[in-house]
Design a protein around this motif. Structure first.
Motif, PDB file in Angstrom:
ATOM      1  N   SER A  74       0.863  -1.179   0.000  1.00  0.00           N
ATOM      2  CA  SER A  74       0.000   0.000   0.000  1.00  0.00           C
ATOM      3  C   SER A  74       0.896   1.224   0.000  1.00  0.00           C
ATOM      4  N   VAL A  75       0.762   2.045  -1.020  1.00  0.00           N
ATOM      5  CA  VAL A  75       1.599   3.241  -1.073  1.00  0.00           C
ATOM      6  C   VAL A  75       0.805   4.379  -1.714  1.00  0.00           C
ATOM      7  N   ALA A  76       0.910   5.552  -1.105  1.00  0.00           N
ATOM      8  CA  ALA A  76       0.167   6.706  -1.627  1.00  0.00           C
ATOM      9  C   ALA A  76       1.077   7.542  -2.514  1.00  0.00           C
ATOM     10  N   LEU A  77       0.546   8.039  -3.610  1.00  0.00           N
ATOM     11  CA  LEU A  77       1.288   8.917  -4.513  1.00  0.00           C
ATOM     12  C   LEU A  77       0.895  10.366  -4.240  1.00  0.00           C
ATOM     13  N   GLY A 119      -2.600  11.852  -4.957  1.00  0.00           N
ATOM     14  CA  GLY A 119      -3.813  11.382  -4.287  1.00  0.00           C
ATOM     15  C   GLY A 119      -4.251   9.993  -4.700  1.00  0.00           C
ATOM     16  N   VAL A 120      -3.481   9.378  -5.597  1.00  0.00           N
ATOM     17  CA  VAL A 120      -3.759   7.994  -5.994  1.00  0.00           C
ATOM     18  C   VAL A 120      -3.098   7.074  -4.964  1.00  0.00           C
ATOM     19  N   VAL A 121      -3.786   5.987  -4.595  1.00  0.00           N
ATOM     20  CA  VAL A 121      -3.200   5.001  -3.686  1.00  0.00           C
ATOM     21  C   VAL A 121      -3.014   3.700  -4.454  1.00  0.00           C
ATOM     22  N   GLN A 132      -2.564  -0.181  -4.308  1.00  0.00           N
ATOM     23  CA  GLN A 132      -2.865  -1.272  -3.383  1.00  0.00           C
ATOM     24  C   GLN A 132      -2.695  -2.597  -4.112  1.00  0.00           C
ATOM     25  N   LEU A 159     -12.490  14.033  -4.491  1.00  0.00           N
ATOM     26  CA  LEU A 159     -11.914  14.160  -3.160  1.00  0.00           C
ATOM     27  C   LEU A 159     -10.414  14.427  -3.239  1.00  0.00           C
ATOM     28  N   ARG A 160      -9.852  14.741  -2.085  1.00  0.00           N
ATOM     29  CA  ARG A 160      -8.428  14.982  -1.963  1.00  0.00           C
ATOM     30  C   ARG A 160      -7.911  14.063  -0.862  1.00  0.00           C
ATOM     31  N   LEU A 161      -6.912  13.254  -1.180  1.00  0.00           N
ATOM     32  CA  LEU A 161      -6.347  12.337  -0.182  1.00  0.00           C
ATOM     33  C   LEU A 161      -5.512  13.139   0.809  1.00  0.00           C
ATOM     34  N   SER A 191      -2.860   8.320   4.184  1.00  0.00           N
ATOM     35  CA  SER A 191      -3.074   6.904   3.932  1.00  0.00           C
ATOM     36  C   SER A 191      -2.117   6.118   4.808  1.00  0.00           C
ATOM     37  N   SER A 227      -1.444   1.880   6.203  1.00  0.00           N
ATOM     38  CA  SER A 227      -1.952   0.505   6.242  1.00  0.00           C
ATOM     39  C   SER A 227      -1.589  -0.131   7.566  1.00  0.00           C
ATOM     40  N   THR A 249      -6.508  -0.733   5.350  1.00  0.00           N
ATOM     41  CA  THR A 249      -5.875   0.526   4.974  1.00  0.00           C
ATOM     42  C   THR A 249      -6.781   1.688   5.373  1.00  0.00           C
ATOM     43  N   LEU A 265      -7.785   5.354   4.668  1.00  0.00           N
ATOM     44  CA  LEU A 265      -7.682   6.429   3.678  1.00  0.00           C
ATOM     45  C   LEU A 265      -8.506   7.604   4.192  1.00  0.00           C
ATOM     46  N   TYR A 313      -9.862  11.410   3.355  1.00  0.00           N
ATOM     47  CA  TYR A 313     -10.111  12.328   2.240  1.00  0.00           C
ATOM     48  C   TYR A 313     -10.876  13.557   2.721  1.00  0.00           C
TER      49      TYR A 313
END
Lengths: 189, 181
Positions: free
Chosen positions: A174-177, A180-182, A184, B159-161, B164, B166, B172, B174, B176
Protein backbone atom coordinates in the motif's frame (compact mmCIF):
# COMPACT_ATOMS: atom_id res chain seq x y z
CA UNK A 1 2.24 -22.41 -11.95
CA UNK A 2 2.13 -18.97 -13.57
CA UNK A 3 0.22 -16.21 -11.88
CA UNK A 4 -2.57 -14.11 -13.32
CA UNK A 5 -1.96 -10.50 -12.29
CA UNK A 6 -4.86 -8.09 -12.72
CA UNK A 7 -4.11 -4.39 -12.91
CA UNK A 8 -6.87 -1.81 -12.79
CA UNK A 9 -7.34 1.89 -12.41
CA UNK A 10 -10.31 2.14 -10.06
CA UNK A 11 -12.42 4.83 -8.39
CA UNK A 12 -13.57 4.80 -4.77
CA UNK A 13 -16.93 3.54 -5.99
CA UNK A 14 -15.29 0.62 -7.77
CA UNK A 15 -15.61 1.85 -11.36
CA UNK A 16 -12.98 0.77 -13.92
CA UNK A 17 -14.64 1.95 -17.14
CA UNK A 18 -12.72 4.16 -19.59
CA UNK A 19 -9.93 5.38 -17.33
CA UNK A 20 -7.73 6.74 -20.10
CA UNK A 21 -9.87 8.70 -22.55
CA UNK A 22 -13.40 10.00 -23.17
CA UNK A 23 -13.87 7.74 -26.21
CA UNK A 24 -12.37 4.55 -24.76
CA UNK A 25 -15.66 2.97 -23.69
CA UNK A 26 -18.97 4.84 -23.64
CA UNK A 27 -21.15 1.76 -22.96
CA UNK A 28 -24.21 2.58 -20.87
CA UNK A 29 -23.91 6.26 -21.78
CA UNK A 30 -20.74 6.60 -19.69
CA UNK A 31 -19.58 10.22 -19.91
CA UNK A 32 -16.68 10.28 -17.44
CA UNK A 33 -14.01 8.67 -19.66
CA UNK A 34 -10.46 9.87 -19.02
CA UNK A 35 -10.90 10.27 -15.27
CA UNK A 36 -7.33 9.18 -14.46
CA UNK A 37 -5.66 11.92 -16.49
CA UNK A 38 -5.48 14.75 -13.92
CA UNK A 39 -3.84 12.42 -11.37
CA UNK A 40 -0.91 11.06 -13.40
CA UNK A 41 2.32 10.49 -11.51
CA UNK A 42 5.50 8.84 -12.81
CA UNK A 43 5.33 6.22 -10.05
CA UNK A 44 2.27 4.81 -11.81
CA UNK A 45 4.51 4.04 -14.77
CA UNK A 46 7.09 2.56 -12.42
CA UNK A 47 4.46 0.22 -10.94
CA UNK A 48 3.61 -0.95 -14.45
CA UNK A 49 7.30 -1.54 -15.04
CA UNK A 50 7.45 -3.83 -12.00
CA UNK A 51 4.42 -5.79 -13.16
CA UNK A 52 5.73 -6.09 -16.73
CA UNK A 53 9.19 -7.23 -15.64
CA UNK A 54 7.80 -10.54 -14.33
CA UNK A 55 5.34 -11.18 -17.15
CA UNK A 56 5.42 -12.40 -20.75
CA UNK A 57 1.73 -12.79 -21.57
CA UNK A 58 -1.32 -10.57 -21.79
CA UNK A 59 -4.86 -11.87 -21.34
CA UNK A 60 -7.68 -9.58 -22.42
CA UNK A 61 -11.36 -9.37 -23.17
CA UNK A 62 -12.37 -8.44 -26.70
CA UNK A 63 -12.93 -4.75 -26.14
CA UNK A 64 -9.67 -4.04 -24.33
CA UNK A 65 -7.72 -6.18 -26.81
CA UNK A 66 -9.23 -4.25 -29.74
CA UNK A 67 -8.38 -0.92 -28.12
CA UNK A 68 -4.77 -1.93 -27.49
CA UNK A 69 -4.47 -3.52 -30.93
CA UNK A 70 -5.79 -0.46 -32.75
CA UNK A 71 -3.33 1.70 -30.83
CA UNK A 72 -0.23 -0.48 -31.08
CA UNK A 73 -0.46 -2.61 -34.24
CA UNK A 74 0.36 0.39 -36.49
CA UNK A 75 2.95 1.58 -33.99
CA UNK A 76 5.11 -1.37 -32.88
CA UNK A 77 7.89 0.87 -31.52
CA UNK A 78 5.47 2.43 -29.04
CA UNK A 79 3.94 -0.89 -28.00
CA UNK A 80 4.58 -1.50 -24.29
CA UNK A 81 3.47 -5.12 -24.80
CA UNK A 82 5.97 -5.74 -27.57
CA UNK A 83 7.34 -9.28 -27.18
CA UNK A 84 4.33 -10.36 -25.09
CA UNK A 85 2.07 -13.18 -26.19
CA UNK A 86 -1.52 -11.94 -26.24
CA UNK A 87 -4.67 -13.97 -25.66
CA UNK A 88 -8.05 -12.46 -26.42
CA UNK A 89 -11.23 -14.07 -25.06
CA UNK A 90 -14.21 -13.65 -27.37
CA UNK A 91 -17.05 -15.63 -28.85
CA UNK A 92 -17.70 -13.04 -31.56
CA UNK A 93 -14.24 -12.36 -33.00
CA UNK A 94 -13.39 -14.47 -36.04
CA UNK A 95 -9.65 -14.00 -35.82
CA UNK A 96 -6.95 -12.38 -33.71
CA UNK A 97 -5.10 -10.85 -36.66
CA UNK A 98 -5.66 -7.28 -35.44
CA UNK A 99 -2.62 -7.28 -33.16
CA UNK A 100 0.60 -9.23 -33.60
CA UNK A 101 1.35 -12.30 -31.44
CA UNK A 102 -2.34 -12.68 -30.53
CA UNK A 103 -4.28 -15.90 -30.09
CA UNK A 104 -8.07 -16.17 -29.92
CA UNK A 105 -9.68 -18.05 -27.02
CA UNK A 106 -13.33 -18.95 -27.61
CA UNK A 107 -15.67 -21.60 -26.28
CA UNK A 108 -14.80 -22.70 -22.73
CA UNK A 109 -12.62 -19.76 -21.81
CA UNK A 110 -12.21 -20.69 -18.14
CA UNK A 111 -10.89 -24.14 -19.08
CA UNK A 112 -8.51 -22.62 -21.64
CA UNK A 113 -7.25 -20.08 -19.10
CA UNK A 114 -6.61 -22.85 -16.55
CA UNK A 115 -4.50 -24.59 -19.20
CA UNK A 116 -2.65 -21.37 -19.94
CA UNK A 117 -1.81 -21.00 -16.25
CA UNK A 118 -0.40 -24.50 -16.08
CA UNK A 119 1.97 -23.93 -19.00
CA UNK A 120 5.52 -22.88 -18.25
CA UNK A 121 6.19 -19.16 -18.51
CA UNK A 122 6.22 -15.90 -16.65
CA UNK A 123 3.16 -14.13 -15.25
CA UNK A 124 0.01 -13.36 -17.24
CA UNK A 125 -1.20 -9.76 -17.02
CA UNK A 126 -4.76 -8.53 -17.40
CA UNK A 127 -6.00 -4.98 -17.55
CA UNK A 128 -9.37 -3.42 -18.39
CA UNK A 129 -11.53 -6.36 -19.57
CA UNK A 130 -14.32 -5.91 -17.02
CA UNK A 131 -16.44 -8.79 -18.34
CA UNK A 132 -13.60 -11.31 -18.40
CA UNK A 133 -12.32 -10.25 -14.99
CA UNK A 134 -15.69 -10.97 -13.40
CA UNK A 135 -15.49 -14.52 -14.73
CA UNK A 136 -11.94 -14.99 -13.46
CA UNK A 137 -12.71 -13.62 -10.00
CA UNK A 138 -15.81 -15.82 -9.79
CA UNK A 139 -13.63 -18.83 -10.62
CA UNK A 140 -10.81 -17.90 -8.22
CA UNK A 141 -8.29 -17.68 -11.04
CA UNK A 142 -6.77 -14.33 -10.11
CA UNK A 143 -3.49 -14.49 -8.15
CA UNK A 144 -2.93 -10.81 -7.60
CA UNK A 145 -4.99 -7.63 -7.94
CA UNK A 146 -3.01 -4.39 -8.37
CA UNK A 147 -5.16 -1.31 -7.98
CA UNK A 148 -4.45 2.32 -8.55
CA UNK A 149 -7.26 3.84 -6.47
CA UNK A 150 -8.34 7.33 -7.54
CA UNK A 151 -9.87 9.89 -5.14
CA UNK A 152 -13.15 9.96 -7.01
CA UNK A 153 -16.64 8.53 -7.04
CA UNK A 154 -18.28 8.61 -10.47
CA UNK A 155 -21.75 7.30 -9.63
CA UNK A 156 -21.93 5.17 -12.79
CA UNK A 157 -19.90 2.78 -14.88
CA UNK A 158 -18.61 -0.79 -15.07
CA UNK A 159 -17.30 -2.12 -11.78
CA UNK A 160 -14.35 -4.38 -11.09
CA UNK A 161 -15.90 -6.78 -8.62
CA UNK A 162 -18.83 -9.02 -9.55
CA UNK A 163 -22.05 -9.22 -7.55
CA UNK A 164 -22.42 -12.38 -5.54
CA UNK A 165 -18.74 -13.25 -5.04
CA UNK A 166 -17.27 -13.30 -1.54
CA UNK A 167 -13.51 -13.67 -1.02
CA UNK A 168 -10.90 -12.89 1.59
CA UNK A 169 -7.72 -11.22 0.42
CA UNK A 170 -4.48 -10.12 1.94
CA UNK A 171 -2.85 -6.75 1.46
CA UNK A 172 0.73 -7.05 0.23
CA UNK A 173 1.52 -3.42 -0.62
CA UNK A 174 0.00 0.00 0.00
CA UNK A 175 1.60 3.24 -1.07
CA UNK A 176 0.17 6.71 -1.63
CA UNK A 177 1.29 8.92 -4.51
CA UNK A 178 1.52 12.71 -4.27
CA UNK A 179 -1.42 13.12 -6.68
CA UNK A 180 -3.81 11.38 -4.29
CA UNK A 181 -3.76 7.99 -5.99
CA UNK A 182 -3.20 5.00 -3.69
CA UNK A 183 -1.51 1.87 -5.05
CA UNK A 184 -2.86 -1.27 -3.38
CA UNK A 185 -1.80 -4.84 -4.13
CA UNK A 186 -3.86 -7.80 -2.91
CA UNK A 187 -3.49 -11.57 -3.15
CA UNK A 188 -5.94 -14.31 -2.20
CA UNK A 189 -5.76 -14.92 1.57
CA UNK B 1 -17.66 25.97 12.01
CA UNK B 2 -17.57 22.30 13.05
CA UNK B 3 -16.50 19.58 10.71
CA UNK B 4 -18.80 16.79 9.67
CA UNK B 5 -16.76 13.58 9.56
CA UNK B 6 -18.01 10.43 7.87
CA UNK B 7 -16.31 7.29 9.18
CA UNK B 8 -16.81 3.94 7.51
CA UNK B 9 -15.68 0.34 7.51
CA UNK B 10 -15.58 -0.47 3.79
CA UNK B 11 -14.88 -3.68 1.90
CA UNK B 12 -12.68 -3.63 -1.18
CA UNK B 13 -15.85 -3.82 -3.29
CA UNK B 14 -17.27 -0.76 -1.52
CA UNK B 15 -19.79 -2.38 0.83
CA UNK B 16 -20.43 -0.68 4.19
CA UNK B 17 -23.41 -2.71 5.41
CA UNK B 18 -23.17 -4.69 8.66
CA UNK B 19 -19.44 -4.42 9.38
CA UNK B 20 -19.97 -6.43 12.56
CA UNK B 21 -20.42 -9.43 10.24
CA UNK B 22 -17.03 -9.15 8.50
CA UNK B 23 -14.67 -6.65 10.12
CA UNK B 24 -13.71 -8.38 13.39
CA UNK B 25 -11.13 -10.85 11.96
CA UNK B 26 -9.07 -7.85 10.83
CA UNK B 27 -9.01 -6.01 14.14
CA UNK B 28 -5.68 -4.42 15.05
CA UNK B 29 -4.52 -2.24 17.92
CA UNK B 30 -3.88 0.59 15.46
CA UNK B 31 -7.53 0.53 14.37
CA UNK B 32 -8.58 0.79 18.01
CA UNK B 33 -6.27 3.75 18.50
CA UNK B 34 -7.62 5.45 15.39
CA UNK B 35 -11.24 4.96 16.44
CA UNK B 36 -10.43 6.22 19.94
CA UNK B 37 -8.81 9.42 18.63
CA UNK B 38 -11.67 9.98 16.21
CA UNK B 39 -14.25 9.50 18.97
CA UNK B 40 -12.49 11.89 21.37
CA UNK B 41 -12.14 14.56 18.67
CA UNK B 42 -15.92 14.65 18.30
CA UNK B 43 -18.73 15.72 20.57
CA UNK B 44 -21.82 14.76 18.56
CA UNK B 45 -23.08 11.88 16.46
CA UNK B 46 -25.32 12.09 13.44
CA UNK B 47 -27.10 8.83 12.67
CA UNK B 48 -29.62 7.34 10.31
CA UNK B 49 -32.39 5.19 11.71
CA UNK B 50 -30.81 1.79 11.06
CA UNK B 51 -27.48 2.69 12.63
CA UNK B 52 -29.25 4.43 15.52
CA UNK B 53 -31.28 1.32 16.30
CA UNK B 54 -28.17 -0.85 16.26
CA UNK B 55 -26.19 1.54 18.45
CA UNK B 56 -29.07 2.19 20.87
CA UNK B 57 -29.44 -1.55 21.42
CA UNK B 58 -25.72 -2.10 22.06
CA UNK B 59 -24.08 0.92 23.70
CA UNK B 60 -26.13 1.70 26.82
CA UNK B 61 -25.00 -1.51 28.56
CA UNK B 62 -21.33 -1.23 27.56
CA UNK B 63 -18.47 0.08 29.67
CA UNK B 64 -14.71 0.20 29.15
CA UNK B 65 -11.66 1.57 30.91
CA UNK B 66 -10.96 4.25 28.34
CA UNK B 67 -14.39 5.82 28.75
CA UNK B 68 -15.26 5.18 25.09
CA UNK B 69 -18.74 3.81 25.84
CA UNK B 70 -19.45 6.41 28.49
CA UNK B 71 -18.69 9.14 25.99
CA UNK B 72 -20.79 7.44 23.34
CA UNK B 73 -23.74 7.28 25.73
CA UNK B 74 -23.43 10.83 26.97
CA UNK B 75 -22.77 12.65 23.67
CA UNK B 76 -25.70 14.27 21.88
CA UNK B 77 -27.01 12.02 19.12
CA UNK B 78 -28.89 13.50 16.17
CA UNK B 79 -31.04 10.88 14.51
CA UNK B 80 -32.45 11.31 11.02
CA UNK B 81 -35.70 9.40 10.60
CA UNK B 82 -39.19 9.99 9.25
CA UNK B 83 -40.65 6.95 11.02
CA UNK B 84 -39.25 7.02 14.56
CA UNK B 85 -41.19 9.06 17.11
CA UNK B 86 -39.50 8.41 20.42
CA UNK B 87 -35.79 7.95 21.09
CA UNK B 88 -34.86 5.94 24.17
CA UNK B 89 -31.08 6.34 24.06
CA UNK B 90 -29.75 9.06 26.33
CA UNK B 91 -29.33 12.53 24.78
CA UNK B 92 -30.82 11.59 21.41
CA UNK B 93 -32.59 14.15 19.26
CA UNK B 94 -34.79 13.49 16.28
CA UNK B 95 -34.40 15.23 12.91
CA UNK B 96 -37.60 14.48 11.01
CA UNK B 97 -37.48 16.87 8.09
CA UNK B 98 -35.36 19.53 6.35
CA UNK B 99 -32.35 17.31 6.90
CA UNK B 100 -29.78 19.35 4.94
CA UNK B 101 -30.84 22.57 6.69
CA UNK B 102 -30.83 20.97 10.15
CA UNK B 103 -27.39 19.46 9.59
CA UNK B 104 -26.06 22.77 8.27
CA UNK B 105 -27.34 24.41 11.47
CA UNK B 106 -25.56 21.81 13.62
CA UNK B 107 -22.36 22.54 11.74
CA UNK B 108 -22.73 26.26 12.52
CA UNK B 109 -22.78 25.59 16.26
CA UNK B 110 -19.60 25.78 18.26
CA UNK B 111 -18.07 22.42 19.13
CA UNK B 112 -15.88 19.56 18.07
CA UNK B 113 -16.43 17.23 15.11
CA UNK B 114 -19.82 15.72 14.30
CA UNK B 115 -19.33 12.08 13.33
CA UNK B 116 -21.46 9.94 11.04
CA UNK B 117 -20.93 6.17 11.38
CA UNK B 118 -22.25 3.86 8.67
CA UNK B 119 -25.59 5.23 7.41
CA UNK B 120 -25.18 4.88 3.64
CA UNK B 121 -28.71 6.19 3.00
CA UNK B 122 -28.19 9.37 5.03
CA UNK B 123 -24.74 9.76 3.53
CA UNK B 124 -26.06 10.19 -0.02
CA UNK B 125 -28.14 13.17 1.18
CA UNK B 126 -25.17 14.68 3.02
CA UNK B 127 -22.92 14.28 0.00
CA UNK B 128 -25.44 15.71 -2.43
CA UNK B 129 -25.63 18.84 -0.28
CA UNK B 130 -21.86 19.07 0.14
CA UNK B 131 -22.15 18.77 3.91
CA UNK B 132 -19.32 16.27 4.44
CA UNK B 133 -15.95 17.77 5.41
CA UNK B 134 -13.90 14.64 5.91
CA UNK B 135 -14.03 10.93 5.10
CA UNK B 136 -12.31 8.29 7.22
CA UNK B 137 -12.40 5.08 5.21
CA UNK B 138 -11.02 1.87 6.67
CA UNK B 139 -10.66 -0.39 3.64
CA UNK B 140 -10.88 -4.10 4.50
CA UNK B 141 -9.18 -6.79 2.38
CA UNK B 142 -12.39 -8.61 1.59
CA UNK B 143 -15.00 -8.61 -1.16
CA UNK B 144 -18.60 -9.42 -0.23
CA UNK B 145 -20.47 -9.26 -3.52
CA UNK B 146 -23.60 -7.85 -1.89
CA UNK B 147 -24.82 -5.23 0.55
CA UNK B 148 -25.27 -1.48 0.68
CA UNK B 149 -22.38 0.47 -0.76
CA UNK B 150 -20.71 3.62 0.50
CA UNK B 151 -21.29 5.41 -2.80
CA UNK B 152 -24.52 4.48 -4.54
CA UNK B 153 -25.30 4.88 -8.23
CA UNK B 154 -25.72 8.50 -9.15
CA UNK B 155 -23.58 9.85 -6.30
CA UNK B 156 -20.35 11.40 -7.49
CA UNK B 157 -17.55 13.04 -5.56
CA UNK B 158 -14.15 14.54 -6.20
CA UNK B 159 -11.91 14.16 -3.16
CA UNK B 160 -8.43 14.98 -1.96
CA UNK B 161 -6.35 12.34 -0.18
CA UNK B 162 -5.01 13.71 3.10
CA UNK B 163 -3.60 10.56 4.70
CA UNK B 164 -3.07 6.90 3.93
CA UNK B 165 -1.83 4.28 6.34
CA UNK B 166 -1.95 0.51 6.24
CA UNK B 167 -2.33 -1.62 9.34
CA UNK B 168 -0.82 -5.00 10.18
CA UNK B 169 -4.10 -6.85 9.62
CA UNK B 170 -4.34 -5.68 6.00
CA UNK B 171 -6.74 -2.81 6.60
CA UNK B 172 -5.87 0.53 4.97
CA UNK B 173 -6.96 3.87 6.39
CA UNK B 174 -7.68 6.43 3.68
CA UNK B 175 -8.57 9.97 4.74
CA UNK B 176 -10.11 12.33 2.24
CA UNK B 177 -11.56 15.81 2.13
CA UNK B 178 -13.85 17.17 -0.58
CA UNK B 179 -11.89 18.82 -3.37
CA UNK B 180 -13.79 22.14 -3.27
CA UNK B 181 -11.82 23.99 -5.88
Amino acid sequence: MRKIIVHEFITLDGVIQAPGSPTEDTDGGFTHGGWTLPYWHDDIGAHFGQIFADADTLLLGRKTWQLHGEAFEPNPEGDPFSGFKKYVVSNTLKSADGWRDSTLISGNAIEEIRKLKSQPGKNIIMDGSSVLIHALIENDLVDEICLHVYPLALGAGKRLFPDGKRANLKLVESVALPTGVVYQRYQPA
Amino acid sequence: MRKLVVTEFVTLDGVVAEPQEWSFPYWAEEIGKFKYDEHFASDALLLGRVTYEGFAAAWPTRTDEQGFAERMNSLPKYVVSTTLNKLEWNNSHLIKENVPEEVAKLKQQAGMDIVVHGCPTLLQTLMQHDLVDEYHLLIYPIILGKGKRLFTDGTSASLRLTESKSFSSGVTLLRYEPDRK
